[in-house]
Write a protein that holds these residues in place. Structure first.
Motif, PDB file in Angstrom:
ATOM      1  N   GLU A 194       0.807  -1.219   0.000  1.00 20.84           N
ATOM      2  CA  GLU A 194       0.000   0.000   0.000  1.00 20.84           C
ATOM      3  C   GLU A 194       0.844   1.274   0.000  1.00 20.84           C
ATOM      4  N   SER A 195       2.096   1.159  -0.410  1.00 20.68           N
ATOM      5  CA  SER A 195       2.989   2.312  -0.488  1.00 20.68           C
ATOM      6  C   SER A 195       3.647   2.367  -1.859  1.00 20.68           C
ATOM      7  N   HIS A 196       3.916   3.564  -2.295  1.00 21.67           N
ATOM      8  CA  HIS A 196       4.531   3.772  -3.604  1.00 21.67           C
ATOM      9  C   HIS A 196       5.512   4.938  -3.484  1.00 21.67           C
ATOM     10  N   LEU A 197       6.678   4.794  -4.067  1.00 25.92           N
ATOM     11  CA  LEU A 197       7.681   5.857  -4.079  1.00 25.92           C
ATOM     12  C   LEU A 197       7.998   6.209  -5.525  1.00 25.92           C
ATOM     13  N   GLN A 198       8.256   7.470  -5.760  1.00 30.13           N
ATOM     14  CA  GLN A 198       8.692   7.901  -7.083  1.00 30.13           C
ATOM     15  C   GLN A 198       9.914   8.788  -6.913  1.00 30.13           C
ATOM     16  N   MET A 199      10.987   8.425  -7.588  1.00 29.36           N
ATOM     17  CA  MET A 199      12.250   9.163  -7.527  1.00 29.36           C
ATOM     18  C   MET A 199      12.438   9.892  -8.855  1.00 29.36           C
ATOM     19  N   VAL A 200      12.715  11.195  -8.777  1.00 27.60           N
ATOM     20  CA  VAL A 200      13.033  12.000  -9.955  1.00 27.60           C
ATOM     21  C   VAL A 200      14.433  12.554  -9.746  1.00 27.60           C
ATOM     22  N   ILE A 201      15.321  12.268 -10.699  1.00 23.92           N
ATOM     23  CA  ILE A 201      16.699  12.749 -10.632  1.00 23.92           C
ATOM     24  C   ILE A 201      16.922  13.717 -11.787  1.00 23.92           C
TER      25      ILE A 201
END
Length: 192
Positions: free
Chosen positions: A95-102
């Motif tokens: 139930e968790s989501h991460l999004q990384m923007v570099i």
């Protein structure tokens, strides 16, 4: 209107004058605002965390950064001679989501442009699953109100935090990977 001229009947706040009224209104406004104050977050300290010098042109540095991001599964949103931006999604829990923007910005460091400075920033957004259930009730004139077991669930991901990564180890590993792709671009002295 003689009562205005009589100083003994003037409201006591009028005696405070304009400065007193402004101070009192500021105090009252501050009590009811409810705005939480946070300490200053930025310190403008060392530049070693987010930038490195490269013995390459800005275009070569950004191309090496693009390849480094691609090698780690990032989707490239922008790729120019002076800017590369990529993103990658993670799901550490159900139930968790991460999004990384570099984002990598490549700038010349000397007049000839043979040395460049790479600036890198990584932003991590965290999302959590928000569940909501709705049930229906029906009003019937002769019987009254009846609750029916019709339910509908609307689950959606809601952003719960956004943070700029400040870990030296994270950026060191990224810059090492960029250097590896820059070394791979250099011509070798060996004949085939």
């Amino acid at each position: 209107m003689s009562w205005i001229r009589d100083r003994s009947t003037v409201w006591p706040l009028a005696r405070l004058g304009l400065a007193g009224l402004l101070g009192l209104s500021g105090l009252l406004a501050g009590c009811g605002s409810g705005v939480k104050a946070f300490p200053l977050q930025e310190k403008f300290g060392s530049t070693a965390t987010y930038s490195r010098l490269f013995d390459a042109t800005p275009a070569q540095t950004c191309e090496a950064a693009r390849r480094a991001l691609l090698s780690q599964g990032y989707i490239i949103n922008t790729a120019r001679a002076d800017l590369v931006e990529g993103q990658k999604s993670f799901q550490p829990e159900a139930e968790s989501h991460l999004q990384m923007v570099i984002r990598v910005v490549c700038a010349p460091e000397n007049a000839s442009g043979s040395i460049s400075l790479g600036f890198v920033t990584a932003l991590q957004d965290s999302y959590a699953l928000k569940k909501s259930n709705n049930s229906a009730s029906l009003g019937v004139g002769a019987i009254g109100s009846v609750s029916l077991p019709f339910t509908s669930g609307n689950d959606s991901m809601v952003k719960v935090s956004s943070e700029t990564i400040a870990s030296d180890a994270f950026y060191d590993s990224f810059f090492d990977l960029v250097k590896r792709y820059l070394v791979g671009d250099e011509p070798t002295d060996q004949a085939p």
